[in-house]
Design a protein around this motif. Structure first.
Motif, PDB file in Angstrom:
ATOM      1  N   TYR A 642      35.585 -46.397 -17.459  1.00 50.39           N
ATOM      2  CA  TYR A 642      35.789 -47.211 -18.644  1.00 50.39           C
ATOM      3  C   TYR A 642      37.422 -46.958 -19.327  1.00 50.39           C
ATOM      4  CZ  TYR A 642      35.607 -49.552 -23.031  1.00 50.39           C
ATOM      5  OH  TYR A 642      35.574 -50.667 -24.208  1.00 50.39           O
ATOM      6  N   ASN A 645      40.359 -48.410 -17.813  1.00 46.98           N
ATOM      7  CA  ASN A 645      40.313 -49.578 -17.384  1.00 46.98           C
ATOM      8  C   ASN A 645      39.835 -50.007 -16.172  1.00 46.98           C
ATOM      9  OD1 ASN A 645      41.384 -50.986 -20.106  1.00 46.98           O
ATOM     10  ND2 ASN A 645      43.422 -49.643 -19.468  1.00 46.98           N
ATOM     11  N   GLU A 648      33.919 -52.306 -17.175  1.00 45.99           N
ATOM     12  CA  GLU A 648      33.664 -52.372 -18.637  1.00 45.99           C
ATOM     13  C   GLU A 648      32.553 -51.958 -19.022  1.00 45.99           C
ATOM     14  OE1 GLU A 648      35.531 -54.592 -20.453  1.00 45.99           O
ATOM     15  OE2 GLU A 648      36.839 -54.990 -18.515  1.00 45.99           O
ATOM     16  N   ARG A 681      40.914 -47.870 -26.045  1.00 46.22           N
ATOM     17  CA  ARG A 681      39.484 -48.141 -25.749  1.00 46.22           C
ATOM     18  C   ARG A 681      38.321 -47.383 -25.950  1.00 46.22           C
ATOM     19  NH1 ARG A 681      39.187 -51.878 -21.532  1.00 46.22           N
ATOM     20  NH2 ARG A 681      37.366 -50.941 -20.785  1.00 46.22           N
TER      21      ARG A 681
END
Length: 810
Positions: A642, A645, A648, A681
């Motif tokens: 995750y 990238n 999800e 993220r």
């Protein structure tokens, strides 16, 4: 309750708990018992192998000899001898080799017998018993067989003899009552009877000198009281009978020695008088014969009355002069002895006169000083202070004696001069007599002079012999020694007492040493003494084996265990932290790996889910996470994917078998885990999860090894720092406080993991929760010590270390 206050917190107050100290020392009571047993066994082995020694004692009194003569030529000080000095001198005399050799000769010393025991071959001396009748057929006291001989009976007719020779042991067989030779010594042994119960006898031929070292080594002398003239003598030896016999022999031999020394001067005087009497006897006999021959040749019957009167007066004067000349001979002899460096002055100046008694006292004093110096020279060298002092005293004594001798000679010379003046008219009168009568008078005068001097010396000799016979030793035996069969060494009670003390020291010292060398944290009191970061709970150590990956969530599988209850206690205290937030981010970290942070995270997450809290557990240790093995899922896709990238959030959230508990595994190990955790993220993921879950539990990497957990710690609402009992070192307790101060965090707490009561390593201080911080920085919890049998838990009772069945049931 929000942890938002910015108070400068202090370490809690701790007081020494003496009851706890006692419990710590007794926690390893079996160490103490073991060390006591080892020391007692060692003490008994020592007592078994160490030969016993016995002591016997006797007492002697030394007679005080004080001079009543006033000071004479400065010699009074020399006659004053301290009692201590005399005791020391006599003690040295008692240990002198000649005296000890003579004392030993009074014992049955020629042959020593020993027996070899059947246990450990211990050898014991049999004195005074003689189990073998050994006859010396040929024996030379200056050259005899000295080796230790072993005797073993063979039968009623023969026996074996063995002894060392040329570096090896030789053995021969001989017959009873038949002489055999050992070196230069010939001997025979009679049949001793049945010796079946004896392993072997040993015997050895001795010289008196062989025992000197043994006797002197065990001999001790001391004053019974200060300034007392009574001394206590003690002899210590492995044979109590020998110790008593030799001590009595020493005391008796000392009396003989002392008497011989005291009679030495009178004996010398008798010898001196004998030499003079022998000369005068020949003179008297010659004079008598000359008178008879002259009378017969001249046909003279006797001299006239006038001649008798002249002869009588001349005889008296000549006799006095002869005695004075003998005194001059004695003075010259004493002077020669004084001038020569002799060990003693042996002539007794007792021939009549004014100064005889004074001179004798000085000679006695000088003799004592010379003997004392000779004795002390065995202990001190020539330049030592005691010897220098005695040399000075001897010099003063000699000077005083020489002065008196010179004065005596002057006095005697004046007397002889006076007598010569008195004798001149008499000689003139005799010279006027007819020639025949004058010659007869001369012969008769010589005879009567020699006869009178002879009679005088004979009387003096008798006086000296009577005086010599009446001389007594200057010491008295008060108590003779008797055998004491109670050993004085080794001291059995003292050694057992020492063994007990050493056992306690070793046992207690081992406990103290282990505590001093211990680098690990074991209890919450130790943590409280090192940091102000609060402890929110103590998680007990599960008493059974746990699999490597904690696949069993014990807080759920064992809900009534003490372990599960301790986890619930931490859960309860966590609920008070950041209580105003709908969704809490809880970060779990530790100093190093292996302290149980993942284990704590899994069990805390499971217990939170049981109270209808929606919980998600994130494996944020991207380097070596094992969370996927705990839930038994593959680690193909997870947090690392995750953050890179590659997927999800919905792709990495997994459901567990426990309701309300989800988890995210770490995923494949990335090359840049720290950078990924610092990325936006990660913040985005946490913000998203906060909208779905009430508790976001993040298991991070050890903060003491890598910096991966820093961004998550700064982002979290609660930071839980795990310290493992018996695994984390003292330094670990200071890490959370340093992190909190560095990043200005006020939401850091500590959990003590895997705690089990071990008094050996527990802190002997008790924390007092009082003062201004009480209620705001401390939390209620229990370590559940002592509650195992309360009935609220179903834990199996822990078996003791001495329960053998626990080892077979494994």
């Amino acid at each position: 309750m929000e942890e938002t206050d910015k108070i400068q917190h202090k370490l809690p107050s701790q007081e020494i708990d003496y009851f706890k100290i006692a419990k710590i020392l007794l926690s390893r009571w079996y160490w103490i018992v073991g060390s006591l047993l080892i020391c007692f066994v060692a003490a008994n082995i020592y007592l078994w192998y160490t030969p016993k020694t016995y002591a016997t004692s006797g007492t002697m009194k030394f007679e005080e000899k004080k001079s009543e003569i006033p000071d004479l030529a400065g010699a009074a000080a020399s006659s004053d001898r301290s009692n201590t000095s005399r005791i020391q001198t006599e003690t040295i005399v008692l240990q002198s080799t000649p005296l000890l050799v003579n004392a030993i000769k009074h014992l049955d010393y020629r042959m020593s017998f020993y027996i070899v025991g059947r246990v450990l071959n211990r050898t014991s001396e049999l004195y005074p018993d003689k189990p073998l009748d050994v006859t010396l057929v040929k024996f030379d006291s200056t050259n005899f067989f000295h080796e230790l001989v072993t005797f073993k009976p063979v039968n009623k007719k023969s026996f074996t003899i063995s002894y060392p020779s040329g570096g090896k042991n030789v053995q021969y067989t001989f017959r009873y009552n038949v002489p055999f030779t050992l070196g230069t010594t010939a001997l025979s042994i009679k049949y001793p009877g049945d010796l079946s119960g004896t392993a072997a006898y040993l015997f050895k031929l001795n010289a008196a000198e062989d025992f000197v070292g043994r006797v002197r080594g065990g001999f001790h002398a001391s004053e019974t009281a200060k300034n007392s003239n009574i001394i206590a003598l003690q002899e210590i030896d492995s044979n109590p009978q020998f110790a008593a016999d030799v001590l009595n022999a020493i005391m008796k031999e000392y009396l003989n020695y002392d008497r011989a020394q005291r009679s030495l001067s009178t004996s010398q005087m008798i010898q001196f008088i004998d030499s003079q009497l022998e000369f005068l006897s020949n003179q008297v006999k010659g004079s008598a014969n000359s008178i008879e021959q002259y009378k017969q040749s001249r046909k003279i019957m006797d001299v006239s009355s006038a001649s008798d009167q002249a002869i009588g007066k001349s005889k008296d004067l000549d006799a006095q002069m002869a005695l004075l000349k003998i005194q001059l001979l004695a003075i010259d002899q004493v002077k020669q002895q004084v001038l020569k460096e002799r060990d003693s002055i042996s002539l007794n100046f007792n021939l009549g006169g004014v100064v005889d008694q004074q001179l004798n006292e000085l000679l006695l004093t000088l003799n004592g000083t010379l003997v004392e110096r000779k004795s002390l020279l065995k202990t001190y060298n020539d330049n030592s202070q005691p010897i220098v002092s005695l040399n000075q005293q001897i010099l003063e004594d000699k000077n005083s004696i020489l002065n008196i001798l010179a004065s005596s000679r002057v006095l005697i010379d004046s007397k002889i001069k006076f007598l010569n003046e008195q004798l001149a008219p008499v000689n003139q009168q005799i010279s006027q007599m007819p020639a025949a009568e004058r010659d007869l008078v001369s012969l008769k005068r010589d005879f009567e002079i020699n006869d009178k001097v002879y009679s005088f010396l004979s009387e003096k000799k008798l006086d000296e012999e009577i005086s010599n016979a009446g001389i007594l030793p200057g010491a008295t035996i008060i108590d003779l020694a008797s055998p004491n069969f109670g050993p004085v060494a080794p001291d059995e009670h003292g050694i057992h007492r020492t063994a007990m003390i050493f056992g306690l020291i070793i046992g207690l010292g081992s406990i103290i040493l282990i505590r001093v060398l211990n680098p690990y944290i074991y209890d919450k009191e130790t943590i409280e003494s090192l940091t102000t970061i609060p402890i929110i709970g103590v998680i007990r150590k599960f008493p059974e084996e746990i699999d490597e990956f904690s696949s069993q969530i014990l807080a759920i599988t064992r809900p009534k265990s003490i372990f599960a209850e301790s986890v619930r206690s931490v859960r309860t205290n966590l609920s008070f932290l950041a209580s105003g937030k709908k969704s809490k981010i809880i970060c779990i970290t530790s100093e190093v790996a292996g302290e149980g942070k993942s284990f704590v995270a899994v069990n805390l997450s499971s217990t939170l889910s049981l109270i209808d809290k929606k919980v998600i557990l994130i494996a944020a240790d991207l380097r070596r996470s094992k969370l996927h093995k705990t839930f038994n899922v593959p680690n193909d896709i997870g947090l690392s994917n995750y953050l890179a990238n590659q997927c999800e959030s919905a792709d990495i959230i997994m459901r567990s078998n426990q309701e309300n508990l989800d988890f995210i595994i770490s995923g494949p190990i990335p090359p840049n885990p720290s950078e990924l955790l610092h990325s936006a993220r990660m913040h985005l993921l946490i913000a998203e999860l906060q909208t779905k879950y009430e508790v976001v539990m993040i298991d991070t990497a050890p903060i003491g090894l890598v910096s991966d957990a820093i961004p998550i710690i700064r982002l979290s609402d609660v930071n839980v720092f795990v310290i493992r009992s018996g695994k984390s070192k003292f330094y670990a307790a200071t890490v959370p406080q340093r992190i909190a101060q560095e990043y200005h965090l006020d939401n850091t707490v500590i959990v003590l993991n895997a705690y089990s009561e071990d008094l050996l390593h527990s802190r002997y201080y008790t924390t007092k929760f009082t003062g201004e911080n009480y209620g705001s920085r401390y939390y209620y919890y229990s370590d559940y010590t002592g509650y195992e049998s309360s009935g609220y838990y179903i834990d199996e009772k822990q078996k003791k270390w001495w329960d053998v069945r626990r080892w077979f049931n494994r």
